[in-house]
Design a protein around this motif. Structure first.
Motif, PDB file in Angstrom:
ATOM      1  N   VAL A 197      40.444  41.559  12.214  1.00  0.00           N
ATOM      2  CA  VAL A 197      39.189  40.860  12.513  1.00  0.00           C
ATOM      3  C   VAL A 197      39.288  40.156  13.868  1.00  0.00           C
ATOM      4  CG1 VAL A 197      37.696  38.959  11.799  1.00  0.00           C
ATOM      5  CG2 VAL A 197      38.539  40.581  10.104  1.00  0.00           C
ATOM      6  N   ALA A 210      35.230  40.943   7.238  1.00  0.00           N
ATOM      7  CA  ALA A 210      36.080  39.892   6.673  1.00  0.00           C
ATOM      8  C   ALA A 210      35.477  39.321   5.387  1.00  0.00           C
ATOM      9  CB  ALA A 210      36.286  38.788   7.699  1.00  0.00           C
ATOM     10  N   LYS A 226      31.408  34.685  20.067  1.00  0.00           N
ATOM     11  CA  LYS A 226      32.410  33.974  19.277  1.00  0.00           C
ATOM     12  C   LYS A 226      33.761  33.985  19.988  1.00  0.00           C
ATOM     13  CE  LYS A 226      34.379  34.004  14.593  1.00  0.00           C
ATOM     14  NZ  LYS A 226      34.261  32.566  14.311  1.00  0.00           N
ATOM     15  N   THR A 227      34.428  32.833  19.943  1.00  0.00           N
ATOM     16  CA  THR A 227      35.753  32.734  20.552  1.00  0.00           C
ATOM     17  C   THR A 227      36.808  33.228  19.562  1.00  0.00           C
ATOM     18  OG1 THR A 227      34.970  30.709  21.590  1.00  0.00           O
ATOM     19  CG2 THR A 227      37.329  31.142  21.702  1.00  0.00           C
ATOM     20  N   PRO A 228      37.646  34.183  19.949  1.00  0.00           N
ATOM     21  CA  PRO A 228      38.721  34.578  19.035  1.00  0.00           C
ATOM     22  C   PRO A 228      39.739  33.456  18.939  1.00  0.00           C
ATOM     23  CG  PRO A 228      38.954  35.703  21.140  1.00  0.00           C
ATOM     24  CD  PRO A 228      37.673  34.924  21.212  1.00  0.00           C
ATOM     25  N   LEU A 229      40.186  33.140  17.723  1.00  0.00           N
ATOM     26  CA  LEU A 229      41.082  32.001  17.555  1.00  0.00           C
ATOM     27  C   LEU A 229      42.529  32.377  17.840  1.00  0.00           C
ATOM     28  CD1 LEU A 229      39.444  30.532  14.356  1.00  0.00           C
ATOM     29  CD2 LEU A 229      39.380  29.569  16.665  1.00  0.00           C
ATOM     30  N   ASN A 230      42.950  33.541  17.365  1.00  0.00           N
ATOM     31  CA  ASN A 230      44.317  33.995  17.621  1.00  0.00           C
ATOM     32  C   ASN A 230      44.273  35.436  18.117  1.00  0.00           C
ATOM     33  OD1 ASN A 230      45.250  31.606  15.941  1.00  0.00           O
ATOM     34  ND2 ASN A 230      44.193  32.829  14.402  1.00  0.00           N
ATOM     35  N   PRO A 231      43.759  35.677  19.323  1.00  0.00           N
ATOM     36  CA  PRO A 231      43.608  37.069  19.753  1.00  0.00           C
ATOM     37  C   PRO A 231      44.970  37.763  19.835  1.00  0.00           C
ATOM     38  CG  PRO A 231      43.269  35.557  21.585  1.00  0.00           C
ATOM     39  CD  PRO A 231      43.358  34.729  20.357  1.00  0.00           C
ATOM     40  N   TRP A 248      33.020  27.784  22.113  1.00  0.00           N
ATOM     41  CA  TRP A 248      33.878  26.835  22.834  1.00  0.00           C
ATOM     42  C   TRP A 248      35.182  27.541  23.193  1.00  0.00           C
ATOM     43  CZ3 TRP A 248      33.779  21.766  19.398  1.00  0.00           C
ATOM     44  CH2 TRP A 248      32.455  21.342  19.265  1.00  0.00           C
ATOM     45  N   GLY A 285      34.155  32.752   4.619  1.00  0.00           N
ATOM     46  CA  GLY A 285      34.569  34.090   4.204  1.00  0.00           C
ATOM     47  C   GLY A 285      35.307  34.803   5.314  1.00  0.00           C
ATOM     48  N   MET A 286      35.514  34.120   6.428  1.00  0.00           N
ATOM     49  CA  MET A 286      36.105  34.785   7.586  1.00  0.00           C
ATOM     50  C   MET A 286      37.414  34.126   7.981  1.00  0.00           C
ATOM     51  SD  MET A 286      33.922  35.771  10.876  1.00  0.00           S
ATOM     52  CE  MET A 286      34.517  37.048  11.972  1.00  0.00           C
ATOM     53  N   PHE A 314      41.320  32.750   6.964  1.00  0.00           N
ATOM     54  CA  PHE A 314      42.398  32.909   6.009  1.00  0.00           C
ATOM     55  C   PHE A 314      43.255  31.647   5.917  1.00  0.00           C
ATOM     56  CE2 PHE A 314      40.881  37.029   7.147  1.00  0.00           C
ATOM     57  CZ  PHE A 314      40.959  37.781   5.986  1.00  0.00           C
ATOM     58  N   SER A 351      34.092  27.954  16.966  1.00  0.00           N
ATOM     59  CA  SER A 351      34.327  29.251  17.617  1.00  0.00           C
ATOM     60  C   SER A 351      33.030  30.059  17.683  1.00  0.00           C
ATOM     61  CB  SER A 351      35.422  30.037  16.900  1.00  0.00           C
ATOM     62  OG  SER A 351      34.960  30.512  15.664  1.00  0.00           O
ATOM     63  N   ASN A 352      32.153  29.875  16.691  1.00  0.00           N
ATOM     64  CA  ASN A 352      30.848  30.542  16.756  1.00  0.00           C
ATOM     65  C   ASN A 352      30.017  30.034  17.922  1.00  0.00           C
ATOM     66  OD1 ASN A 352      31.354  32.053  14.513  1.00  0.00           O
ATOM     67  ND2 ASN A 352      30.294  30.678  13.102  1.00  0.00           N
ATOM     68  N   ARG A 398      39.379  27.893  23.461  1.00  0.00           N
ATOM     69  CA  ARG A 398      40.361  27.624  22.405  1.00  0.00           C
ATOM     70  C   ARG A 398      40.940  26.215  22.460  1.00  0.00           C
ATOM     71  NH1 ARG A 398      41.096  32.907  22.562  1.00  0.00           N
ATOM     72  NH2 ARG A 398      42.616  33.020  24.230  1.00  0.00           N
ATOM     73  N   ALA A 440      32.391  41.925  12.665  1.00  0.00           N
ATOM     74  CA  ALA A 440      33.611  41.219  12.295  1.00  0.00           C
ATOM     75  C   ALA A 440      33.382  40.375  11.038  1.00  0.00           C
ATOM     76  CB  ALA A 440      34.070  40.329  13.443  1.00  0.00           C
ATOM     77  N   HIS A 449      47.528  43.027   9.150  1.00  0.00           N
ATOM     78  CA  HIS A 449      46.861  42.090   8.248  1.00  0.00           C
ATOM     79  C   HIS A 449      45.366  42.070   8.588  1.00  0.00           C
ATOM     80  CE1 HIS A 449      45.703  38.319   6.354  1.00  0.00           C
ATOM     81  NE2 HIS A 449      46.784  38.462   5.610  1.00  0.00           N
ATOM     82  N   PRO A 450      44.497  42.044   7.550  1.00  0.00           N
ATOM     83  CA  PRO A 450      43.050  42.069   7.819  1.00  0.00           C
ATOM     84  C   PRO A 450      42.623  40.988   8.813  1.00  0.00           C
ATOM     85  CG  PRO A 450      43.468  42.119   5.453  1.00  0.00           C
ATOM     86  CD  PRO A 450      44.795  42.074   6.120  1.00  0.00           C
ATOM     87  N   ALA A 451      43.247  39.813   8.731  1.00  0.00           N
ATOM     88  CA  ALA A 451      42.860  38.720   9.629  1.00  0.00           C
ATOM     89  C   ALA A 451      43.107  39.108  11.088  1.00  0.00           C
ATOM     90  CB  ALA A 451      43.646  37.451   9.287  1.00  0.00           C
ATOM     91  N   VAL A 464      36.934  40.566  17.197  1.00  0.00           N
ATOM     92  CA  VAL A 464      36.281  39.461  17.903  1.00  0.00           C
ATOM     93  C   VAL A 464      36.725  39.445  19.367  1.00  0.00           C
ATOM     94  CG1 VAL A 464      36.039  36.957  18.028  1.00  0.00           C
ATOM     95  CG2 VAL A 464      36.034  38.093  15.807  1.00  0.00           C
TER      96      VAL A 464
END
Lengths: 287, 191, 235
Positions: free
Chosen positions: C113, C130, C201-206, A133, A115-116, A118, A129-130, A135, C126, C108-110, C117
């Motif tokens: 979020v 989402a 939590k690691t942000p994926l695309n900060p 780790w 749900g998080m 896209f 990522s939870n 990137r 977060a 964009h909401p993503a 994060v």
């Protein structure tokens, strides 16, 4: 994070089972009867174990118990001894210790969506990522998991708009990407067509490398040849446990064998083959 | 926050926001947009319900594109706290008690939403409200009184029906759900 | 419809929280500036829409704002003989609606979020934001399906209050039950996917947050605080 497998476990010696259940019974909250009862099982790394049985046999429950989710997450009442990677299932800190080390794939992949995310890529990255780790590690784990399941082409799709089969593979990649020491798969191919299901099962031996891999399935025709060991459950109890070939030929478990096996069993043939290939080999030229 | 709550809260917010479709279909001039919040209060207590209410109002504001709705945030929080309290007292043990507690919440909500409707919106929160207010003012009521009266009518009906729905839900809740949320048994009056 | 519109205006490019701070500043201005001067902020909001090149915002914003003008001028002006109050209230609401929609169109909401994060917001904040955005359309389509099904079975929603309330039960109960049905699975999934493991939590695309963006953000927020403070102490 450790990319290579090999388990840093809590108080486990080499050769100890990674998951062990001793005299285990578990009853769901609000249920009258236990879903599994008197279960003694041990699981080692490196082999594929098939758990099978009729509906309500307790296969799914066994996986949930082996994942260390009871009673901590699911509630209900647990008796007996459950140890996962050397940790007691009643340990209150289990959630923190086991985070990412036990992967569980459910037969309803849509309920497993984070749900998080896209995109599919981010869905698969959710677990790693939870776990915090970095990137680079996450990117590598996600790419590898997508390659392993042959879904690289789905990377940028919206995970809520996939077909059932695609979604099931994405969720499997989401579990595998965390590189868990214990991998529990509940009907991992129920949303796939027969050919894709067969292809998915072929991946299991490689995934079992060094880790516990338990797969609950009733699709015995397609899955049996990748399973080293088969456990047959019935009414929440263990009815049989042994090398797959032995279990499939055991007349006691004729309901839990391949279609070919059931045909020969019905024909009351002693010592029968259980695959079409073997049957052709044995009876080749006679009819 | 437990994974069960993390899973439950988005669904409850979704219920709050989907009820609009249902009341529209039935043709009632109410919202029932706190059913999910009250449900969480009953299943998991006030704290989780406050999170649900806050999130509901925020997401509703985002999705409607109308930032003014954020002003009603205190209302959702009040509903959450009140419903948590009612649940802990076994207030859903019968239909009449549920109705009474619901009316109580309606009066509280109207009293609380009145200053928001009056000062921020000048009495114009929705077309329905605006019409009621306009009519009342036309027949001679001062604007403040008109807004309060309109809030009362709407809020009492809304919260009463919300509590009736919750009671109906609790009665038909499967045992496995009750087993997972032991608080719901308390709300139904069993110890 | 409301929501994100792809583009490359300044609010699209800047850090989501910086975009938010600009929105907060303009909206605060519409409330804090005394008298009819606050109508100037409607102008500011319109300029924001134009600079951001998201004219589609007008399509949603104008129909949202117009009824307020109509009723507020009717209630306060025509009937209450206080036209000024009507205009002030309507200008506040219009500004809020405009800037808010520009924000939604730009961020964009993503990305929002991801910004949460990256700024080390607690996981549940977060996640819930989402997950709720994804749950709402799902629940709406369930509600529509329940309505459809009950109508097919002859549910009639009309008549008096009691009758209508009665009709709500067979619509509400199945909706809630279907929502609760997959709860165990969702719980298990979150747990086994490390959502409650306690790691950061690691942000994926900060989103990028250069010094310029931080300066704009903090000065906007400071200006908003000053506006509120002046309003409270001076007027």
């Amino acid at each position: 994070m450790v990319v290579s497998s090999g388990c840093s476990c809590f108080g486990l010696d080499a050769g100890d089972p990674l998951v062990s259940l001793k005299g285990v019974a578990y009853r769901y909250p609000g249920a009258d009867e236990p879903a599994i009862d008197g279960v003694d099982l041990e699981f080692q790394g490196g082999e594929v174990t098939l758990v099978t049985g009729p509906l309500d046999a307790g296969c799914s429950t066994l996986l949930i118990v082996a994942a260390g989710l009871v009673p901590r997450v699911m509630g209900g009442s647990l008796s007996g001894q459950v140890e996962i990677l050397g940790l007691d299932a009643r340990d209150e800190k289990l959630g923190v210790h086991l985070a990412g080390r036990v992967g569980l794939l459910l037969p309803t992949p849509w309920t497993q969506l984070s749900g998080m995310a896209f995109t599919v890529k981010d869905e698969i990255a959710f677990g790693p990522s939870n776990l915090g780790w970095n990137r680079k590690e996450i990117g590598a784990a996600v790419d590898r998991a997508m390659e392993e399941l042959d879904i690289t082409k789905l990377a940028d799709r919206d995970p809520t708009r996939l077909s059932g089969g695609e979604l099931q593979k994405v969720m499997m990649a989401s579990v595998v990407s965390m590189n868990p020491d214990v991998l529990l798969l509940d009907e991992p191919a129920i949303e796939l067509d027969p050919r894709a299901a067969g292809a998915l099962y072929e991946l299991l031996p490689a995934l079992a490398n060094d880790r516990v891999l338990v797969v609950a399935s009733t699709d015995i025709d397609r899955i049996h040849h990748v399973a080293d060991r088969t456990v047959v459950l019935g009414g929440g109890r263990v009815l049989g446990d042994g090398p797959t070939a032995e279990i499939l030929r055991n007349p006691d478990f004729h309901a839990s064998t391949t279609t070919v096996g059931r045909v020969f069993h019905a024909a009351e043939v002693e010592s029968f083959p259980v695959t079409i290939d073997k049957a052709v080999e044995r009876f080749g030229g006679r009819c | 926050m437990s994974p069960r709550l993390l899973a439950l809260i988005p669904l409850a917010v979704g219920i709050n926001l989907a009820m609009g479709l249902i009341v529209q279909a039935v043709g009632l001039p109410i919202f029932l947009d706190t059913i999910g919040t009250v449900l969480v209060a009953v299943l998991a207590g006030s704290r989780a319900a406050v999170v649900t209410g806050t999130l509901s109002q925020t997401v509703f504001t985002v999705l409607s594109g109308n930032p003014m709705w954020l002003y009603f945030l205190p209302l959702q929080v009040t509903v959450a706290l009140y419903a948590g309290f009612v649940a802990s007292k076994g207030g859903f043990r019968s239909l009449p008690t549920a109705v009474l507690w619901g009316i109580g919440l309606g009066i509280l909500a109207a009293t609380l939403s009145w200053p928001i409707s009056f000062h921020v919106f000048g009495g114009v929160t929705s077309v329905g409200m605006a019409l009621v207010v306009t009519v009342l003012e036309f027949i001679g009521a001062p604007l403040g009184v008109a807004v309060y009266a309109a809030s009362m009518m709407v809020d009492i009906t809304d919260k009463m029906v919300t509590f009736i729905m919750l009671r109906s839900l609790l009665v038909s809740l499967p045992r496995r759900v009750v087993g997972r949320f032991p608080r719901s048994a308390v709300a139904m009056g069993s110890d | 419809m409301v929501g994100y519109i792809p583009g490359d205006g300044p609010m699209h490019r800047t850090h989501p929280l910086t975009a938010l701070s600009i929105v907060v500043l303009v909206a605060t201005g519409a409330f804090a500036v005394p008298g009819m001067w606050n109508t100037a902020f409607v102008g500011v909001a319109v300029v924001l829409v134009l600079v951001e090149r998201v004219p589609r915002v007008f399509k949603t914003a104008v129909p949202l704002a117009l009824p307020f003008w109509f009723f507020l001028l009717l209630l306060h002006g025509l009937m209450g003989d206080d036209w000024q109050r009507g205009v002030i209230l309507a200008a506040r609401i219009t500004t809020m609606v405009f800037v808010f929609l520009v924000f939604l169109a730009s961020v964009h909401p993503a990305r929002l979020v991801e910004a949460f994060v990256a700024k080390k917001a607690p996981f549940f904040v977060a996640f819930l934001f989402a997950a709720t955005l994804q749950a709402v359309p799902d629940l709406r389509s369930r509600a529509a399906a329940v309505l459809e099904a009950q109508r097919c079975r002859g549910l009639r929603a009309g008549g008096g209050l009691a009758n209508r309330v009665g009709a709500l039960v067979p619509l509400t109960v199945p909706l809630v039950m279907s929502a609760l049905a997959g709860l165990d699975e969702k719980t298990v999934a979150l747990e086994t996917r490390g959502a409650t493991g306690g790691a950061a939590k690691t942000p994926l695309n900060p989103p990028a947050d250069p010094l310029s963006s931080r300066i704009v953000r903090w000065s906007s927020l400071l200006a908003a605080v000053v506006l509120v403070w002046t309003r409270v102490t001076l007027w």
